[in-house]
Design an enzyme around this catalytic site. Structure first.
Site, PDB file in Angstrom:
ATOM      1  N   ASP A 128       0.766  -1.097   0.021  1.00 60.40           N
ATOM      2  CA  ASP A 128       0.106   0.079   0.005  1.00 60.40           C
ATOM      3  C   ASP A 128       0.723   1.336  -0.144  1.00 60.40           C
ATOM      4  OD1 ASP A 128      -2.871   1.402   0.274  1.00 60.40           O
ATOM      5  OD2 ASP A 128      -1.590   1.964   2.246  1.00 60.40           O
ATOM      6  N   GLU A 158       1.438  -0.150  -4.808  1.00 60.49           N
ATOM      7  CA  GLU A 158       0.655   0.586  -5.297  1.00 60.49           C
ATOM      8  C   GLU A 158       1.393   2.030  -5.186  1.00 60.49           C
ATOM      9  OE1 GLU A 158      -3.511   2.660  -3.760  1.00 60.49           O
ATOM     10  OE2 GLU A 158      -1.765   2.368  -2.353  1.00 60.49           O
TER      11      GLU A 158
END
Length: 558
Positions: A211, A279
């Site tokens: 993330d 990401e």
């Protein structure tokens, strides 16, 4: 047992991730087995046969770790614990075993750039300026006038700095105030984070979705300049959130981050067959994707938000994909058209109830070079749920209402049974409501319908698996013509031509004389190749096998 010595590894090979299709599961909303209205790990286990029936290669589990749930699991207070609402570590182990038994790899979210403010590391760090973890987070003194050290903005609105009266300093939080940023310039922090990753590798996971991975390091404590994108209508800029008003030169995507990624990759390489997908969100996300995956010693894959916008125009898509190819070299992208942070694809690309358009978007995503993430419910054609302010739980939606309604609309529970209470998701009132309009799209309604979108996904994914050119092949893009996106995929002696009609009208294009339709193609591949022409119905899809050597083919569709 390591991944390398398991029989599952031998079946798929160490580079299984290259061209893989990964099914994203948002556990809170997938299936509730405990009956408390919140999805859990046992619910995922109970639905693994459904996931395997999609013909995907892996699952990605959004966070299930111990957390105060201020950001629904992206605020981790124990990297090694399963939050009781989701189950236990033993449940996770059973999930990995059951997934592997069905030929599915298991990847999990890792939130490395920040923790919860309730993590023991932060509780110790904020206690004083001279404790052993005092510098494990990003702390800075106030300016002489008492204001924050820099003008950096939080993604969730307002200053990225929060005053702490215990230390009489500010701490950095790029997201919620309850999510303090770790200091990756401290070697002990890096070692500790790598230890948390190793814990899950030892439990048999096959990879990690990382993330906000470009937020792990910050630069000099200097003000960010204004962004050149602040003019009205620029992608990524919302007038209600000043985060987009800045050019983020100093608060993320720093060169030092590459050093950490190399350390992380070295750890993953100790467990052959594991993978990573990062990401990234940046003004130059494509460049970051390229930098983070080139060379074979950083991340295996990266994805960005470039295809998660409202831009479904084939010219924009062509430009984005062609630029990525020009920059990524030996790196590898991962593409997605939906996830837990953006408006549902069917709504965002204005295809609610339009089966032809949804099939086109499916074929578009699955014919690009790279790996693919599919978000749960995308295969059903779920639309964005319309929720009232009183129904919202997402902190972003609550903060920015009504101009931005947050992420709850794409996180509502999966509808499994059209006629069951709460769509068969739970026997209790779910944490978010199941919209009435989703019930008609439920799994049991589509499961036995050969013409359903769900079965179109299954058929196309099975078809794609048998074509090395679509899974791992090189790509070449041709100019968009009459709203038709044209590309070639090649692998070994296999050459495929792909044409995707983004128009609601039929299109006819010149085609190579050697082009021949694939006999095994599923019904949604409905273009007709004949007599040197390609005929595409509205939102039509065409894939053909073609000679490698025909000179007349080099100017196809130009």
């Amino acid at each position: 047992m390591t991944t390398e010595t398991s029989p599952y590894f031998g079946k798929h090979g160490a580079d299984w991730w290259r061209g893989a299709v990964i099914y994203q599961i948002y556990p809170r909303s997938f299936m509730d087995a405990s009956g408390d209205g919140i999805g859990d790990l046992q619910g995922v286990i109970d639905r693994l046969d459904y996931i395997a029936s999609l013909n995907v290669d892996a699952i990605w589990l959004s966070p299930f770790f111990t957390s105060p749930m201020k950001d629904f699991g992206y605020d981790v207070s124990d990297y090694r614990g399963v939050d009781p609402m989701f189950g236990t570590l033993e449940d996770f182990d059973r999930l990995v075993e059951a997934a592997h038994a069905r030929g599915l790899k298991v990847t999990i979210d890792q939130v490395l750039s920040h923790t919860s403010d309730q993590h023991p590391w932060f509780e110790e760090s904020r206690a004083s300026r001279d404790n052993p973890r005092a510098d494990w987070y990003v702390w800075a003194d106030a300016k002489p006038d008492g204001s924050p050290p820099t003008n950096w903005q939080s993604v969730f609105g307002g200053s990225a700095w929060q005053w702490d009266t215990r230390r009489c300093q500010y701490y950095l939080h790029n997201f919620l105030v309850e999510q303090p940023d770790l200091n990756f310039r401290h070697p002990d922090v890096v070692e500790a984070i790598l230890g948390e990753v190793r814990f899950w590798l030892e439990r048999g996971v096959d990879g990690f979705r990382l993330d906000a991975v470009n937020f792990c390091t910050h630069g000099a404590l200097e003000d960010n300049p204004p962004s050149p994108l602040i003019e009205e209508g620029a992608i990524g800029v919302r007038p209600d959130n000043p985060y987009g008003f800045q050019r983020h030169l100093h608060d993320k995507t720093q060169p030092e981050n590459l050093v950490f990624l190399e350390r992380l990759r070295a750890l993953l390489d100790e467990y052959p067959g594991t993978t990573s997908v990062g990401e990234v969100g940046d003004d130059d996300s494509l460049g970051v994707m390229a930098d983070y995956t080139r060379g074979g010693n950083r991340l295996h894959m990266c994805y960005s938000f470039n295809l998660l916008t409202e831009a479904a125009d084939p010219h924009y898509l062509h430009e984005t994909l062609a630029e990525m190819e020009a920059r990524i070299g030996d790196g590898w992208p991962c593409w997605a058209l939906g996830n837990h942070d953006v408006t549902r694809l069917a709504t965002r690309w204005q295809a609610e109830g339009d089966q032809a358009a949804l099939r086109l978007y499916l074929a578009f995503l699955l014919t690009q070079r790279g790996s693919v993430c599919l978000y749960q419910g995308e295969e059903l054609g779920l639309t964005e749920a319309s929720l009232s302010f009183e129904q919202l739980v997402d902190p972003a939606g609550i903060t920015f209402w009504p101009s931005y309604k947050g992420r709850d609309g794409c996180r509502t529970p999966m509808p499994w049974q059209a006629d069951a209470r709460h769509g068969g998701f739970s026997g209790a009132t779910p944490w978010l409501p199941v919209p009435d309009e989703h019930l008609g799209l439920a799994v049991d309604r589509q499961d036995d319908d050969p013409a359903s979108l769900l079965n179109a996904y299954r058929a196309f994914l099975a078809f794609r698996r048998e074509l090395p050119a679509l899974v791992k092949g090189a790509v070449r893009y041709h100019p968009v013509r009459d709203e038709v996106l044209c590309l070639e995929r090649t692998h070994g002696d296999q050459r495929l031509l792909v044409a995707l009609n983004f128009s609601g009208e039929a299109r006819t294009l010149p085609a190579p004389a050697s082009a021949a339709a694939l006999e095994a193609a599923p019904a949604l591949v409905n273009g007709r190749w004949a007599d040197g022409q390609l005929t595409l119905p509205p939102y039509g899809i065409a894939i053909a096998r073609c000679s490698q050597s025909a000179e007349e083919d080099t100017t196809w569709a130009v």
